[in-house]
Design a protein around this motif. Structure first.
Motif, PDB file in Angstrom:
ATOM      1  N   PRO A   1      59.382 -28.967  53.756  1.00  0.00           N
ATOM      2  CA  PRO A   1      58.640 -30.234  53.849  1.00  0.00           C
ATOM      3  C   PRO A   1      57.472 -30.206  52.877  1.00  0.00           C
ATOM      4  N   PRO A   2      56.975 -31.382  52.488  1.00  0.00           N
ATOM      5  CA  PRO A   2      55.870 -31.404  51.517  1.00  0.00           C
ATOM      6  C   PRO A   2      54.616 -30.747  52.075  1.00  0.00           C
ATOM      7  N   LEU A   3      53.851 -30.173  51.187  1.00  0.00           N
ATOM      8  CA  LEU A   3      52.591 -29.537  51.560  1.00  0.00           C
ATOM      9  C   LEU A   3      51.512 -30.595  51.694  1.00  0.00           C
ATOM     10  N   MET A   4      50.850 -30.629  52.843  1.00  0.00           N
ATOM     11  CA  MET A   4      49.775 -31.581  53.081  1.00  0.00           C
ATOM     12  C   MET A   4      48.446 -30.819  53.018  1.00  0.00           C
ATOM     13  N   PRO A   5      47.744 -30.869  51.891  1.00  0.00           N
ATOM     14  CA  PRO A   5      46.586 -30.001  51.667  1.00  0.00           C
ATOM     15  C   PRO A   5      45.276 -30.545  52.259  1.00  0.00           C
ATOM     16  N   PHE A   6      45.258 -30.747  53.575  1.00  0.00           N
ATOM     17  CA  PHE A   6      44.045 -31.252  54.218  1.00  0.00           C
ATOM     18  C   PHE A   6      42.944 -30.195  54.134  1.00  0.00           C
ATOM     19  N   SER A   7      41.789 -30.607  53.632  1.00  0.00           N
ATOM     20  CA  SER A   7      40.700 -29.658  53.377  1.00  0.00           C
ATOM     21  C   SER A   7      39.369 -30.239  53.799  1.00  0.00           C
TER      22      SER A   7
ATOM     23  N   PHE B   1      44.456 -24.018  48.801  1.00  0.00           N
ATOM     24  CA  PHE B   1      45.604 -24.901  48.634  1.00  0.00           C
ATOM     25  C   PHE B   1      46.070 -25.003  47.174  1.00  0.00           C
ATOM     26  N   ILE B   2      45.198 -24.708  46.217  1.00  0.00           N
ATOM     27  CA  ILE B   2      45.561 -24.899  44.811  1.00  0.00           C
ATOM     28  C   ILE B   2      46.788 -24.071  44.417  1.00  0.00           C
ATOM     29  N   PRO B   3      46.793 -22.762  44.626  1.00  0.00           N
ATOM     30  CA  PRO B   3      48.003 -22.012  44.250  1.00  0.00           C
ATOM     31  C   PRO B   3      49.229 -22.421  45.049  1.00  0.00           C
ATOM     32  N   GLN B   4      49.037 -22.888  46.266  1.00  0.00           N
ATOM     33  CA  GLN B   4      50.180 -23.346  47.051  1.00  0.00           C
ATOM     34  C   GLN B   4      50.788 -24.615  46.446  1.00  0.00           C
TER      35      GLN B   4
END
Length: 408
Positions: free
Chosen positions: A138-144, A153-156
């Protein structure tokens, strides 16, 4: 694939007009500009027409059907600013010459509950239905909410195939939801710094002067919107210019936010003939969240940025054919944006650059956006001369993606 010779057309190469010359296409690439037509080539008579690079929409949220619609309007590449078409999820798009190509940020870095959650009804999930989603993770949801989270989250995002990194800088005031959770300065700066450390291009969603200033101070590379909450000042124009950022004004989106629909565009038979009822209805609608805005202020800001030498890119923010996301339609709204850019005071040639060579250069798309030997044969042939009359971009005679002509 046979050799194609497009003859007799004026050629705009993405930067300048080359005059009337022959363009030879072979194996999906532009093989030669000028010279004689080789024996056995398929000849396309471009008399009375202008050959352009395929147009690029620098701000969309898209899907296969939307990419097909875009291509019918001569938009051969869309740059997704929130969505699922990251590198590992688009093989079916990259090899399909019946749709526009796509690049994607994946999902933007934003706090939980932050923009764009306020745009959708409760329970609404944008994107294709579960059964139609790309295979894989599933898409990565980079909530920060902290610098550490944004950095992690950047390298992910890179590992998941994001082509560039997007940050949401929005307190909801323009969308009618003031007080929306928003990235703070430390989190934004940390995320941008980490992305650039990895060599990634960074873009920011910013609709206000304060958000624009915050993004620039964080070191962002480009602005995916133009502020619309107040007229520009010399100070903000100088800040944008001196930072070297590019700007995707998305005037069509700002107009829609102000309640200005795309009805005039939808009434154009060159547009109406390519839209189904659902997209026609959406184009005739609007977001309507910021009626107090003034389109004249936005156009004046565009002119000042252009006069200052800021790189302007043509984008629309087109997404789904839903009235509450209205005023926009894939492909068609790129032409509308070009008309708005010239209404602001840019020349037609400057507007065309914004949808071709300038966008390709700023996003590192070295294989497209220009008509030059060795590049992809993403091409748009239109009747008339859009370098003098911008609305001629809608006079589509033929579209090619990787040298494959789109069936009429």
């Amino acid at each position: 694939m046979s050799v194609t010779a497009i003859t007799g057309a004026r050629v705009f190469d993405g930067e300048k007009t080359l005059g009337v010359t022959t363009v030879l296409v072979d194996g999906g690439r532009i093989a030669r500009i000028g010279g004689d037509v080789p024996d056995g080539a398929e000849v396309v008579d471009g008399s009375g027409a202008t050959l352009l690079p395929g147009l690029i929409d620098a701000h969309v949220h898209t899907g296969r059907d939307a990419l097909a619609l875009a291509l019918r309007f001569g938009v051969t590449t869309e740059l997704e600013m929130q969505g699922t078409h990251t590198r590992d999820n688009r093989a079916h798009i990259s090899e399909d010459d019946a749709v526009a190509d796509v690049r994607s940020s994946g999902f933007g870095i934003t706090p939980p509950g932050g923009h764009p959650s306020e745009l959708f009804p409760e329970g609404f999930r944008p994107g294709p239905p579960p059964g139609a989603r790309p295979a894989g993770r599933p898409p990565l949801m980079p909530f920060s909410t902290t610098p550490e989270e944004a950095v992690a989250f950047i390298p992910q995002l890179i590992e998941r195939g994001s082509d560039y990194i997007k940050f949401m800088v929005d307190d909801g005031s323009v969308e009618g939801h003031p007080g929306l959770p928003m990235l703070d300065r430390a989190t934004l700066r940390a995320g941008v710094t980490e992305a650039k450390r990895h060599g990634m291009l960074t873009v920011a969603h910013a609709l206000t002067v304060d958000a624009t200033r915050m993004a620039i101070e964080a070191g962002i590379d480009g602005l995916a919107h133009l502020f619309m909450d107040q007229p520009h000042t010399d100070e903000i124009i100088d800040l944008v210019k001196d930072s070297g950022v590019f700007v995707v004004p998305c005037v069509v989106l700002n107009a829609s936010m102000m309640g200005i629909t795309g009805s005039d565009l939808a009434d154009d038979p060159r547009v109406a003939s390519r839209l189904d009822a659902e997209w026609d209805n959406a184009l005739r609608s609007s977001f309507g969240h910021y009626p107090q805005g003034k389109i004249e202020d936005v156009l004046a800001t565009v002119k000042s940025l252009g006069d200052a030498g800021v790189d302007l890119l043509a984008g629309t923010d087109a997404s789904l054919p839903l009235p509450f996301l209205g005023g926009l339609a894939h492909g068609a709204s790129v032409h509308h944006e070009l008309q708005y850019l010239t209404r602001a005071g840019l020349t037609p040639v400057q507007a065309l650059r914004a949808a071709t060579a300038t966008t390709a250069r700023r996003f590192g798309l070295d294989d497209r956006g220009r008509i030059a030997e060795g590049l992809r044969a993403d091409l748009l042939l239109v009747d008339g001369d859009p370098t003098t009359t911008i609305s001629d971009t809608l006079n589509t005679r033929a579209v090619w993606r990787r040298g494959t002509r789109l069936a009429a």
